[in-house]
Design a protein around this motif. Structure first.
Motif, mmCIF file in Angstrom:
data_model
loop_
_atom_site.group_PDB
_atom_site.id
_atom_site.type_symbol
_atom_site.label_atom_id
_atom_site.label_comp_id
_atom_site.label_asym_id
_atom_site.label_seq_id
_atom_site.Cartn_x
_atom_site.Cartn_y
_atom_site.Cartn_z
ATOM 1 N N ARG D 7 73.833 21.852 28.851
ATOM 2 C CA ARG D 7 74.570 22.552 29.899
ATOM 3 C C ARG D 7 75.592 23.506 29.297
ATOM 4 N NH1 ARG D 7 77.417 18.568 33.201
ATOM 5 N NH2 ARG D 7 79.358 19.736 32.922
ATOM 6 N N LEU D 8 76.255 22.995 28.265
ATOM 7 C CA LEU D 8 77.234 23.829 27.580
ATOM 8 C C LEU D 8 76.584 25.076 27.024
ATOM 9 C CD1 LEU D 8 79.722 21.865 25.324
ATOM 10 C CD2 LEU D 8 80.212 23.323 27.259
ATOM 11 N N LYS D 9 75.406 24.847 26.424
ATOM 12 C CA LYS D 9 74.681 25.988 25.861
ATOM 13 C C LYS D 9 74.405 27.014 26.934
ATOM 14 C CE LYS D 9 72.290 23.857 21.981
ATOM 15 N NZ LYS D 9 71.046 23.179 21.591
ATOM 16 N N ASN D 10 73.967 26.520 28.081
ATOM 17 C CA ASN D 10 73.642 27.438 29.167
ATOM 18 C C ASN D 10 74.865 28.196 29.654
ATOM 19 O OD1 ASN D 10 71.044 26.648 29.039
ATOM 20 N ND2 ASN D 10 71.229 25.100 30.660
ATOM 21 N N ILE D 11 75.924 27.468 29.793
ATOM 22 C CA ILE D 11 77.114 28.098 30.374
ATOM 23 C C ILE D 11 77.745 29.076 29.401
ATOM 24 C CG2 ILE D 11 79.448 27.678 31.196
ATOM 25 C CD1 ILE D 11 78.343 24.967 32.226
ATOM 26 N N THR D 12 77.992 28.582 28.184
ATOM 27 C CA THR D 12 78.739 29.420 27.261
ATOM 28 C C THR D 12 77.858 30.314 26.411
ATOM 29 O OG1 THR D 12 78.714 27.601 25.693
ATOM 30 C CG2 THR D 12 80.663 27.827 27.068
ATOM 31 N N GLY D 13 76.602 30.029 26.402
ATOM 32 C CA GLY D 13 75.716 30.842 25.593
ATOM 33 C C GLY D 13 75.953 30.673 24.113
ATOM 34 N N LEU D 14 76.380 29.500 23.722
ATOM 35 C CA LEU D 14 76.694 29.269 22.323
ATOM 36 C C LEU D 14 75.665 28.323 21.731
ATOM 37 C CD1 LEU D 14 80.480 28.713 22.825
ATOM 38 C CD2 LEU D 14 79.416 30.745 21.858
#
Lengths: 306, 609, 170, 167, 388
Positions: D7-14
């Protein structure tokens, strides 16, 4: 008359020795309370002599040096006006309880001057606290004395002692003339105030090492500190003697010394098991319950007289 | 040599005029003239061979009477004795011509006040005194605002006095006061006491004092606080004695004290306590002394209110003590302010090394203020306490004792913040206060100590007054005071203290090695180095913890109360202005008709006669 | 003055200053288990009142400045006790840039207690040793400090600005 | 936890790497550090655990590692940035995480990394330190010790301390 | 343009006036380094008006020994005796953390029994540290009886440590791969009986201190850290739990033997001095329970998986952050290895770094001088782990 002069010369020495002994034994008792072995009872003498034997003295100014001297002189003068039990009235016919109340103040004020010149904020805060504490305990204490004056119709300490005089002997013990039994409430109030006068916990805000690094003594060391220790010993003697004279009827020497000692030890044991108040809380405390008790004590006295 | 009071007053006014003229030409010679003339006047008042005779003159039905009673003589000596000392302190400030002129006029009107034995002349001189005093208060420009409050309170006092006098006239159809007629008239009592309570800055009506004392010219403050405020206690005794103490008792007694006296005593006690609290919380040296003054005058009121011979003796004794030490304290402080140009306590500190003489005199002053034995301050405290103990007034004792312990607090603060602590770097080049400040304070401190050794000496005079007022005298010798409850020996206790102090000091000199003198930087700072010793000064908000505890008291201060009342009045006037000054002619016409109608109707009913 | 030395030895007031980790063994020594008060040793709040200065372990240079200032504020006679290996030769921190290695170069140490850290028993024993030494007048480091003031100051000056931190240079 | 990372990856694009012991790391550019930390704080990384600097002297970079902790998701996130060793300047995050101020002070003192915008970069642990920042790899502590602390020892002749030996 | 320059001038003058002002209302007050009211060797510089603090500035660094530098210069095994000296009051967490970090990096397995023994040591250390804390806090409030009692009781624990490891304070007992040696005979029995004694003792402490009215009067509402503030300042450990946030690393991300143990996370709601003390006091009892469980569940077996070639022990490249719950808060080690025999960087995250600087400064502002050192002690600041 000659005996009186001799006594006047001896009284300070006796008082100092007694006061130091009380502190010494007190340290031992406190140590036992804290599950320790404790120092020998004569440790306080050694400490005092060591302090007086220190080789260097540093002084911040003339009054820095005069402060402890003035304190010591003040305490000694006060001493001469306090009867040594019912034994020797000494100068007590020449001054009464109001005079003593004000003479007691000379020592702290003298010390305050010296401490002030020490140019250390710790000392100044300590003095500010000390004076505030005085403001706190004087009022209930004076009311307690007021009831004594009401009861005995005199402000002379010697006469107050005399009014409680009974037969004093080892076989016959007449403790029932004591004002403690006549005026129990006032005696309790005076004892609570004694805790503050002696500066024992919970009223040791003046020296509180963890807060202001031993307050007034912060700049004093060596011989000055020795004088202050002696002054403290005198102070303890004076306060307890005043209490014993007024509320426990003075009494002969064999009663007087143990009585002063036990009064001191009582406050010391309370000291052992309590943390300290904040200075504001101390003021609030003294102007709360003890003050009300003192007023009740006076009303009680008025009822008793009638 | 005999002369009348009228002559005396005229001579003083003349001296004022001469001084003013000389001062116009040369300030310094003016000051010296003022000093010499004032010493002459004091000599005239003190020298026993000079008899000051009464004088009276009649215009129409009314007779103006001037006479010096025993009581008045006591106050005359007090005022005329302090006068040259205060004048001496003005020498180095080099005031303008009108300063001395008003100063002499104040003295003249004061002497007029205390010698007048009839109501109208009393009122006349009392008001003159207030007026001239106001003119001197606003001598410094900064004091104009404070002076406004002063003159306002003075006018309120004067109006009250005038109303009281009219009321007396209305009751007795004469300006003479007689006991029979006045008995039972609370209103007169109130009206005739209020001006003096204002003069003494008793608690609800004290608001003029702190600011006036703070802002007025520094030396004049000494006279204002040390001397002029005593007119209050004179007036109270003057009027109340006319009532007769036993007459007052007829209204009832509380704890063996007349009700009215009891109320006054409570006013005094509360004044003493709250004044002391404000004093120990104030950050300005003159304000501190001002509140201290308020507080000390509270004791006098307590002693007065007890209405026993011990009480009045205490009040009069404290009048003397307070006059001496407060005059002295203000003069010393004026000297310090003269050198430092600041009155803020936080800007002073460590001056003991720079001003040793000022320090010593101030020390004696605060010891007397605190009432500690080797000075005469103790005797007055002793008398007041004895009076309280005798009458069993325990609550009053508690409050008074709290106040006098609080006196230790502000006294210590005064000496600590000015003289003790590290020397401020900005004050490194300060010099000792000039001699004109030192000489009077030294003389006065000598008196304080001397009467501490011989507390019975002033009591002799006070006994005379008491006897002239028909009261019992206090048993005393030169060195002792004794009451029914106890007593003390001033000479013995003081000299024992001095000798023990001397013995220990000599022992110290012999036994102890020479101390190493260390500077301010070399103190315990937890191992750190203090680079700026100014930062070591613990002086502002000295009793912060008490500020916290007395927070409620500060919140509910009387001044704020007055401000609130003022606010309400402002609002009312604002409303009235909007109602009346609306510019509508019809409205005015209606208002006039309404008022006239009211008058007519009330006249018809008979309300107005 | 030997009689006074007896009194001095029996009443040693130590300065309340935890300079290093050896201070962790001081509370047990002070309190009920070992109770050093029975030898007349009590902690004191300020240097003016104290007789002995305990250097309880390593000294960072930042602390050394304060220690020296504190030492100079004490009233003589006064004694210094070095605790643990760190005061002797740096101990565990022999290659640390922040701590000094030999305390005796900067202050006249009267007695070293070896060990890391010294046990309470060792501390007690050292106090008794100190007591004996003081009573017989053996320990006179404070005199040596005055006599060799320049040498000590020279060593101190290598680490910090002596003029700023010493009480005698003002 | 894996869900949260995606989810973090999706949100922050990191790009976030999961590691053991509840840890994950991600590497961002030096310029983006403020924005990243702001985003992460919004996501619930409320605890700023610590800030570490590692001196990779061979690669001439300082690596700054910001340690964040997410209490609910139990994730310890190491945000790494590389900065130039010769011009070590980076923007402060002390306004995002208050406690970062202290850590930045320490890194400034020990490595000489400047934090732009930190208002309180005053000396922290060291006092009067004139050498190169001590925690850098090129600071040789042993040489420094030799220079500073070794002097001619005259205590033998002046005053020899006594010993109480216990081992 | 002219206006602007004038404005600038006046601004400058304003600044000048500010600095050259004659009166300084505040005074500077030093608590530490040489002051009875300080925890360890630490300094706080205070500006105060009257007895109210208007500005506080923590001044650490007196205990700086450059551990992180020293550890870079030593081999992995050489660092073992060094790490425990970082935090003096509670050294065992350092050993545990260092071992855990190396184990995680190298993948050495720790025997189950060693895990339990480590946990026992950690919990005993926690008890000792809490006893130290109680004594210290009571002493700052002026009650010297409690420190005398509690330090004496702490010594019993230290005696057990001595029996187990041979040293009182610095044990050097935990090694990567396990612990140095097995428990001595009857150790668990002795520990158990000590726990029973401590249970009795804590009741005595209650009587003299924790339940005392004066203690409550003195401490309630002093130095409040509310929930938001606790989160903002990244507060950890008992100080966080005192603010009402139930967060304990032992429960949240269990390590060593904690997953098998039942215990409650203690919280208090006020976040003031009183709650901070009471959280610890209640945890003290909880820890006794934990220790009892550990003694019951202690498995048998090996205690040390020895690592290969101690003198040339190269740890795999990588970095790891490990943390444990110490008595002061979250204690963490960040170990970076570059594949050589010496660590590249070991960063120690002491709990006091957050509590002792920013939080302390924030809490002290506006307090009275009387409350400074109690607040400092109540936060349980350990200066050595700030300075390192």
């Amino acid at each position: 008359m000659n005996i009186n002069i001799l006594y006047a010369a001896l009284a300070p020495i006796v008082a100092i020795l007694l006061g130091l002994l009380y502190i010494g034994i007190g340290r031992k008792i406190i140590a036992r309370l804290q599950r320790r072995y404790g120092p020998p009872f004569y440790q306080q003498y050694i400490d005092t002599i060591k302090l007086l034997a220190k080789k260097t003295v540093s002084s911040h100014g003339v009054f820095f040096s005069l402060g402890p001297i003035m304190g010591l002189a003040g305490s000694m003068v006060t001493l001469l006006f306090i009867p040594f039990g019912s034994a020797a009235p000494l100068l007590s016919f020449h001054g009464d309880i109001i005079l003593v109340m004000y003479l007691v103040v000379i020592a702290p004020l003298g010390m305050a001057l010296g401490v002030g010149e020490g140019s250390n904020p710790n000392g100044s805060i300590g003095m500010a606290r000390g004076l505030t504490l005085m403001l706190a305990y004087e009022v209930p204490f004076v009311l307690a004395l007021f009831s004594v004056v009401l009861y005995t119709h005199t402000t002379s300490i010697a006469q107050i002692v005399q009014s409680q005089a009974g037969e004093w002997s080892l076989l016959k013990f007449h403790g029932f003339n004591w004002l403690t039994f006549a005026l129990p409430i006032s005696a309790i109030v005076a004892d609570i105030c004694l805790q503050g006068m002696l500066g024992e916990k919970p009223f040791d805000q003046v020296i509180a090492p963890h807060e202001i690094a031993s307050g007034p003594m912060v700049e004093y060391g060596g011989k000055y500190l020795g004088m202050m220790v002696i002054n403290h010993a005198l102070h303890i003697y004076i306060e307890t003697a005043l209490f014993v004279d007024i509320f426990l009827g003075g009494g002969p020497v064999w009663f007087f010394i143990p009585a002063t000692f036990s009064v001191f030890i009582l406050s010391l044991i309370i000291n052992g098991v309590l943390p300290r108040f904040r200075i504001g809380q101390a003021l609030k405390f003294y102007w709360g319950v003890p003050l009300i008790l003192a007023v009740i004590g006076i009303i009680y006295t008025m009822v008793v007289i009638k | 040599m005999n002369f009348t009071i009228g002559h005396l007053i005229l001579v003083i006014v003349g001296a004022g005029i001469i001084t003013a003229i000389v001062t116009k030409f040369n300030r310094l010679s003016g000051s010296i003239t003022a000093l010499l003339l004032s010493i002459g006047i004091a000599f005239v008042c003190f020298y026993p061979a000079f008899h000051i005779l009464p004088i009276s003159f009649t215009t129409g039905d009314y007779t103006f009477i001037f006479n010096l009673s025993t009581l008045s003589r006591f106050f005359l000596m007090l005022f005329s004795g302090m006068f040259p000392l205060v004048i001496m302190a003005t020498v180095s400030t080099k005031p303008k011509a009108h300063y001395y002129f008003f100063f002499y006029l104040i003295l003249a009107s004061v002497i007029g006040t205390i010698s007048s034995q009839d109501l109208l002349s009393f009122f006349f001189f009392f008001e003159l005194m207030t007026l001239f005093s106001y003119l001197l208060v606003i001598y410094k420009k900064r004091a104009i605002k404070a002076g406004l409050v002063y003159i306002l309170m003075g006018i309120i006092g004067g109006l009250s006095l005038l109303l009281g006098i009219f009321y007396v006239f209305w009751l007795s159809k004469d300006f003479r006061i007689s006991v029979e007629i006045l008995k039972g008239s609370y209103a007169t009592l109130f009206l005739l006491s209020l001006p003096f309570l204002i003069k003494m800055a008793a608690m609800p009506v004290h608001i003029w004092a702190p600011d006036t004392y703070k802002e007025s010219e520094d030396v004049y403050t000494a006279f204002l606080s040390g001397v002029l405020s005593k007119l209050g206690i004179y007036g109270l005794i003057f009027f109340w004695f006319t009532w007769g103490i036993y007459g007052l008792s007829a209204w009832g007694k509380v704890f063996d004290v007349p009700v009215t006296g009891y109320i006054i005593a409570w006013i005094g006690a509360i004044t003493a306590f709250i004044g002391a609290v404000y004093a120990l919380l104030s950050e300005d040296v003159k304000k501190l002394l001002a509140y201290s003054s308020i507080s000390q005058l509270g004791y006098i009121l307590v002693g007065f209110g007890i209405m026993s011979s011990l009480g009045w003796a205490g009040a009069l004794y404290h009048t003397l003590t307070h006059t001496i030490f407060k005059t002295m304290l203000f003069i010393v402080v004026a000297g310090i302010i003269f050198r430092l140009n600041t009155t803020k306590l936080s800007e002073m500190g460590g001056l003991i090394k720079k001003m040793p003489v000022s320090f010593l005199t101030l020390l004696v002053g605060i010891i007397a203020l605190a009432g500690v034995p080797p000075t005469m301050g103790f005797a007055s405290k002793y008398l007041i306490y004895s009076a309280l103990f005798e009458k069993k007034l325990f609550l009053l004792t508690a409050v008074v004792f709290a106040a006098s312990t609080a006196a230790f607090l502000y006294a210590y603060r005064l000496i600590h913040n000015i003289f003790l602590g590290p020397l401020k770097t900005s004050l490194k080049n300060t010099k000792e206060a000039p001699l004109p400040f030192l000489i009077p304070s030294l003389i006065l401190s000598l008196f304080l100590v001397m009467f501490g050794f011989f507390p019975g000496v002033p009591l002799e005079w006070i006994n005379n007054i008491l006897m002239s007022l028909g009261m019992k005298s206090i048993a005393s010798t030169f060195t002792t005071i004794s009451t029914s409850l106890g007593g003390f020996n001033g000479l013995l206790s003081s000299s024992i203290f001095i000798s023990i102090f001397g013995i220990i000091f000599i022992l110290y000199l012999i036994l102890f090695p020479k101390a190493k003198w260390v500077n301010d930087k070399n103190t315990f700072t937890a191992g750190e180095v203090m680079h700026n010793t100014d930062l070591l000064t613990y002086s502002s908000h000295f009793y912060r913890f008490l500020e916290r505890e007395f927070g409620l008291l500060i919140k509910l201060s009387v001044k704020k109360l007055y401000d609130n009342i003022l606010g309400i009045f402002e609002w009312m006037f604002d409303v009235a202005r909007k109602l009346l000054y609306h510019g509508n002619v019809n409205g005015y016409v209606w208002a006039i008709i309404l008022v006239t109608l009211t008058f007519v109707i009330s006249f018809l009913i008979g309300g107005l006669r | 003055m030997s009689i006074l030395n007896k009194f001095r030895g029996k009443s040693l007031w130590m300065l309340h200053y935890c300079t290093g980790c050896g201070a962790i063994e001081m509370p047990p020594v002070m309190t009920s288990r070992y109770d050093m008060e029975r030898f007349g040793i009590i902690p004191m709040a300020t240097p003016r009142q104290a007789d002995i200065l305990l250097i309880t372990g390593y000294l960072a240079v930042k602390t050394l400045k304060r220690v020296i200032r504190t030492y100079e504020q004490m009233h003589s006679p006064k004694w210094v006790v070095g605790f643990g290996a760190c005061t002797v030769n740096g101990g565990m921190y022999w290659d640390s840039y922040a701590t000094i290695k030999k305390l005796e170069l900067y202050l006249p140490v009267d007695l070293y207690i070896a060990g890391c850290m010294p046990r309470p028993e060792a501390i007690m024993d050292a106090f008794i040793e100190l007591r004996k030494g003081i009573s017989s007048g053996k320990y006179e480091g404070w005199k040596k400090y005055i006599e060799n003031y320049d040498w000590y100051k020279k060593n101190q000056a290598k680490l910090f600005d002596v003029k700023k931190w010493s009480v005698n240079y003002e | 936890m894996s869900d949260f990372i995606t989810r973090l990856k999706n949100i922050t694009g990191l790009n976030i790497h999961k590691e053991k012991l509840y840890q994950a790391s991600l590497k961002v550019d030096k310029e983006k550090i403020r924005k990243t930390l702001l985003d992460l704080k919004k996501e619930g990384f409320l605890q700023f655990t610590t800030l570490t600097c590692i001196d990779w002297i061979e690669e001439k970079t300082f690596q700054l590692v910001y340690h964040l902790w997410h209490r609910e998701e139990k994730l310890h996130l190491k945000v790494k940035i590389d900065i130039d060793r010769d011009a070590p300047i980076v923007e402060t995050v002390s306004d995002i995480y208050i406690v970062a101020q202290t850590y930045e002070r320490e890194v400034k003192e020990m490595f000489g990394v400047d934090f732009k915008g930190n208002k309180r970069l005053i000396p922290f642990i060291l006092e009067d330190w004139n050498e190169i920042p001590p925690m850098r790899r090129d600071f040789n502590t042993r040489e420094y010790v030799k220079d500073m602390y070794e002097t001619e020892d005259r205590t033998e002749e002046i005053f020899k301390p006594r010993w109480k030996k216990y081992d | 343009m002219k206006q602007k320059t004038e404005q600038k001038k006046s601004l400058n003058q304003g600044g000048k006036n500010m600095t050259e002002e004659k009166s300084i209302d505040f005074f500077e007050y030093f608590i530490g380094p040489q002051h009875p009211g300080i925890t360890g060797n630490f300094g706080v510089i205070l500006n105060a008006v009257g007895d109210e603090i208007i500005k506080a500035q923590a001044n650490p660094g007196y205990l700086h020994r450059a551990f992180e530098k020293l550890m870079e210069q030593r081999m992995y095994l050489q660092n073992v005796p060094l790490v425990c000296r970082i935090c003096v009051p509670e050294p065992d967490v350092n050993e545990a953390l260092y071992s855990m970090a190396i184990e995680t990096l190298t993948g050495i397995e720790v025997p189950e029994r060693a895990k339990y023994i480590r946990t026992i040591v950690l919990e005993m250390a926690r008890l000792a540290a809490y006893l130290f804390y109680f004594g210290g806090t009571a002493a700052t409030l002026g009650l010297y009886t409690l420190p005398n009692w509690s330090f004496g009781d702490r010594d019993y624990i230290l005696d057990l440590f001595e029996e187990l490891t041979g040293a009182r304070i610095y044990h050097i007992y935990m090694q990567p791969g396990g612990v140095r040696r097995d428990l001595p005979k009857d150790f668990t029995k002795k520990l158990y009986s000590l726990l029973q004694t401590l249970k009795k003792r804590i009741k005595e402490y209650d009587g003299i201190f924790f339940d005392a009215a004066l203690f409550k009067k003195r401490t309630k509402g002093v130095g409040v850290i509310n929930k938001d503030m606790a989160i903002e300042y990244s507060v950890t450990g008992p100080n966080l739990r005192a603010s009402g946030i139930a967060y304990d690393i032992r429960k949240d991300t269990p390590y060593l033997a904690y997953p098998d143990i039942n215990f409650n996370v203690i919280t208090e709601n006020e976040g003031d001095f009183y709650s901070r003390v009471m959280v610890r006091r209640r945890e003290f009892e909880e820890d006794i329970k934990i220790l009892e469980q550990l003694i019951d569940k202690l498995p048998s077996g090996e205690v040390w998986n020895r690592y290969p070639m101690p003198l040339n022990w190269k740890v795999e490249k990588g970095d790891v952050y490990v943390k444990v719950e110490s008595t002061k808060g979250e204690y963490g080690y960040y170990v970076v290895s570059d594949g050589s025999e010496k660590p590249r960087r070991i960063h120690v995250r002491g709990p006091s770094m957050t509590h002792g600087i920013m939080l302390l400064e924030k809490l002290l502002k506006g307090q009275r001088i009387a409350d400074i050192s109690p607040i400092m002690f109540s936060l349980d600041i350990c200066p050595p782990d700030i300075d390192r």
